[in-house]
Scaffold this motif. Structure first.
Motif, short mmCIF file in Angstrom:
data_model
loop_
_atom_site.label_atom_id
_atom_site.label_comp_id
_atom_site.label_asym_id
_atom_site.label_seq_id
_atom_site.Cartn_x
_atom_site.Cartn_y
_atom_site.Cartn_z
N ARG A 53 -23.04 44.17 -16.00
CA ARG A 53 -24.11 44.15 -17.00
C ARG A 53 -24.72 45.30 -17.56
N GLY B 295 -21.83 47.24 -19.50
CA GLY B 295 -21.82 46.57 -21.13
C GLY B 295 -20.46 45.83 -20.80
N ASP C 181 -21.12 41.98 -21.49
CA ASP C 181 -21.16 41.48 -23.04
C ASP C 181 -19.84 41.44 -23.55
#
Length: 222
Positions: free
Chosen positions: A111, A114, A117
């Motif tokens: 997380r 990144g 995502d």
């Protein structure tokens, strides 16, 4: 993203065949990134074990399978270098070899960096997890496996699949990881859970979940 969630790496011919099928081309033509991050959060893992994983000297076949090239992606370093530098590395890779260790520590840095995502955009890539590197994709790991405690508390991982994993059933190195212990664990987590040993992996492609095994495993539905 296609997932091959193993207990102990590519330990038998069935798991190897599943990996090759998911890659859509020979291993010798694939470039991979090895992710050792989970190990640094686990009290039973030390730098020697990370080195053995990255150099293919481990007892859990991952890096040493004959890849075209192997790079190292250390997630704790990514926030300091910027996405413009590391995202192209991820996009160029065919697969990710994700070492075991602490699943919640790994989830935290996925997380923070990144990478978490970015995962939904990587539909053509293969994630090959080992133990904690597999458990990170689940909704919960269960209190038995909480070591490193995330800032938010709890035992929630990334939740990219709707089942949890109880690993190392029958392993001499994990004498407490029995089927009886797995049944108690499954009653706690509140979602489907697989108990697996070293000769079992779970393959996830789209909405299809398949157990690939030459050993013992069990699905708990509570």
């Amino acid at each position: 993203m296609k997932l091959l969630l193993t207990d102990s790496g590519v330990k038998n011919a069935s798991i190897h065949a599943a990996l090759v099928e998911m890659l859509d081309k020979p291993i010798s033509e694939c470039s991979v990134l090895a992710i050792p991050t989970a190990g640094y959060g686990h009290p039973m893992v030390n730098p020697t074990m990370a080195y053995r994983f990255l150099t293919g000297q481990d007892s859990n076949p991952m890096v040493e399978l004959g890849w075209k090239s192997v790079g190292v992606l250390e997630l704790t370093a990514l926030p300091s270098v910027g996405k413009d530098r590391w995202v192209p590395w991820v996009l160029e890779a065919d697969a990710f070899l994700v070492n075991g260790g602490d699943a919640l520590y790994l989830a935290h840095w996925m997380r923070e960096s990144g990478l978490a995502d970015l995962l939904p955009t990587l539909s053509d890539k293969v994630w090959v997890g080992l133990s904690g590197g597999s458990m990170v994709m689940t909704p919960r790991i269960g209190s038995d496996f909480v070591g490193w405690k995330p800032p938010s508390g709890g035992d929630e991982a990334l939740g990219l699949v709707d089942f949890s994993i109880f690993p190392h059933v029958g392993s001499p190195g994990c004498p407490d990881n029995t089927m009886q212990a797995a049944e108690k664990w499954a009653e706690e987590i509140g979602n489907p859970g697989y108990a697996i040993g070293e000769n079992t992996a779970i393959r996830v492609v789209g909405n299809t979940v398949e157990v690939v095994s030459e050993g013992d495993w069990k699905l708990f539905n509570y």
